[in-house]
Design an enzyme around this catalytic site. Structure first.
Site, PDB file in Angstrom:
ATOM      1  N   PRO A  70       0.804  -1.228   0.000  1.00 42.07           N
ATOM      2  CA  PRO A  70       0.000   0.000   0.000  1.00 42.07           C
ATOM      3  C   PRO A  70       0.838   1.280   0.000  1.00 42.07           C
ATOM      4  O   PRO A  70       2.054   1.262   0.212  1.00 42.07           O
ATOM      5  CB  PRO A  70      -0.799  -0.107   1.311  1.00 42.07           C
ATOM      6  CG  PRO A  70      -0.735  -1.536   1.718  1.00 42.07           C
ATOM      7  CD  PRO A  70       0.586  -2.039   1.199  1.00 42.07           C
ATOM      8  N   GLU A  71       0.142   2.369  -0.204  1.00 43.06           N
ATOM      9  CA  GLU A  71       0.720   3.702  -0.071  1.00 43.06           C
ATOM     10  C   GLU A  71       1.324   3.859   1.326  1.00 43.06           C
ATOM     11  O   GLU A  71       0.717   3.493   2.333  1.00 43.06           O
ATOM     12  CB  GLU A  71      -0.367   4.754  -0.284  1.00 43.06           C
ATOM     13  CG  GLU A  71       0.100   6.186  -0.090  1.00 43.06           C
ATOM     14  CD  GLU A  71      -1.006   7.208  -0.332  1.00 43.06           C
ATOM     15  OE1 GLU A  71      -0.679   8.412  -0.436  1.00 43.06           O
ATOM     16  OE2 GLU A  71      -2.189   6.815  -0.412  1.00 43.06           O
TER      17      GLU A  71
END
Length: 362
Positions: A70-71
């Site tokens: 993920p970010e």
């Protein structure tokens, strides 16, 4: 896929695609890909890297060739924090609580390149995967939300810096420029990434389409249901696979108050309150959801990508090919780096070095 020959003999060199390079014809085969839905160990980067390795090992055990995180997985997404930018902030006060929050956040970020990047590269090599990792990058005293790319030979390929942070992100993150919008030509297909709401920028997406992207990674912090519509649209628009990875977080995954306070929720959430429910998903070029979205907890979301789907999708709609009208609409991408300070002497030395390297004896 077209690969440049390796100069060291250690394996193929993964190259960055030039604009308007298009895609290889008749891409076939199957790629097993995993998007990771898991939370950062906030303010503890070594523990986060340990967690990342466990997840990569597990994904590799399923036979995954590509693993997308993920970010801001390394460094953390500061969900709920305003860094003191409320109604009563005093920008001139060096003891302001928000500044201390930023100091700790800055300490958890990583330098690129740096020892953490070396460790991530080693993980990719150890488990023989292409790795796409969301990080908070530290350059001097400015932070950037970035994605790093690694190959199965344990090599760091490069990065994408978020071009446009959203809302309060602009308080803590700098802005990327056109020099870090890469698409890498790999044996799995052409891989690139945009981060979170960058994916809603049509021209930025088009820049990736212009490089022939086939596996479009979308690390995000957006867990809303409407995000799924955006991901499906991009898959259909680009004729590409879309892999969106988000964190699943509870309040207890962040430091407790008063060290870390969640703002904007009316009251401090309980430790078990879900503050980010995930929604990680893998979508095919035809818009079919192959895996996910998952809103249940931390998970590895895995699917087999039939690369033949890309060609079949382009038959109907090739956004930068037969469905383009460049005489009416076209895009120019400024892919030069922009530095706040440059020195003419450095430019002169570079020019002289280039001249020396191309000079030929009489």
């Amino acid at each position: 896929m077209a690969l440049a020959p390796a100069s060291s003999g250690s394996g193929p060199v993964v190259t960055e695609v030039e604009m308007n390079a298009g895609a290889d014809q008749g891409a076939t085969g199957t790629v097993r890909a995993t998007v990771v839905q898991a939370c950062t160990v906030f303010y503890d980067t070594p523990a986060t890297l340990d967690k990342a390795e466990r997840l990569i090992e597990e994904a590799a055990g399923y036979g995954s060739q590509l693993v997308v995180f993920p970010e801001a997985f390394v460094g953390g997404y500061p969900r709920g924090s305003t860094f003191g930018f409320g109604a009563n902030i005093s920008i001139g006060n060096p003891k302001d609580k928000g500044k201390e929050e930023f100091r700790k956040y800055h300490a958890a970020a990583i330098e690129v390149p740096g020892p953490e990047v070396t460790r991530l590269a080693a993980m990719a090599g150890k488990y023989k995967v292409f790795l796409v990792m969301g990080v908070i990058e530290r350059e001097g005293y400015t932070l950037y939300c970035s994605v790093l790319f690694f190959d199965p030979l344990g090599r760091y390929l490069g990065k994408h810096r978020k071009l446009m942070p959203t809302a309060l992100e602009r308080i803590i993150w700098g802005f990327g420029d056109g020099s870090t919008i890469p698409v890498y030509d790999t044996p799995l297909g052409k891989i690139g990434a945009l981060i979170c709401w960058e994916n809603k920028m049509p021209l930025l997406r088009t820049a990736l389409y212009g490089k022939g992207i086939e596996i479009y990674c979308a690390p995000t912090a957006d867990s809303r249901q409407v995000w799924q519509a955006s991901m499906t649209h991009i898959a259909l628009e680009g004729g590409c696979f879309v892999l969106s990875a988000n964190q699943f977080c509870r309040r207890k995954d962040y430091p407790p108050p008063p060290e870390y306070v969640f703002s904007g929720l009316g009251e401090e959430p309980s430790p078990d309150t879900v503050v980010c429910p995930g929604g990680s998903v893998i979508i095919s070029p035809s818009g079919e959801v192959l895996a996910g979205p998952n809103y249940e907890g931390e998970a590895l979301i895995t699917a087999d990508l039939d690369l033949g789907e890309i060609v079949r999708a382009k038959f109907d709609f090739d956004v930068v090919g037969h469905y383009a009208r460049p005489e009416v609409l076209s895009l120019v991408v400024n892919d030069q780096p922009y530095l706040p300070v440059s020195f003419t002497s450095a430019a002169e030395k570079t020019t002289a070095a280039k001249s020396d390297s191309t000079a030929k004896p009489y």
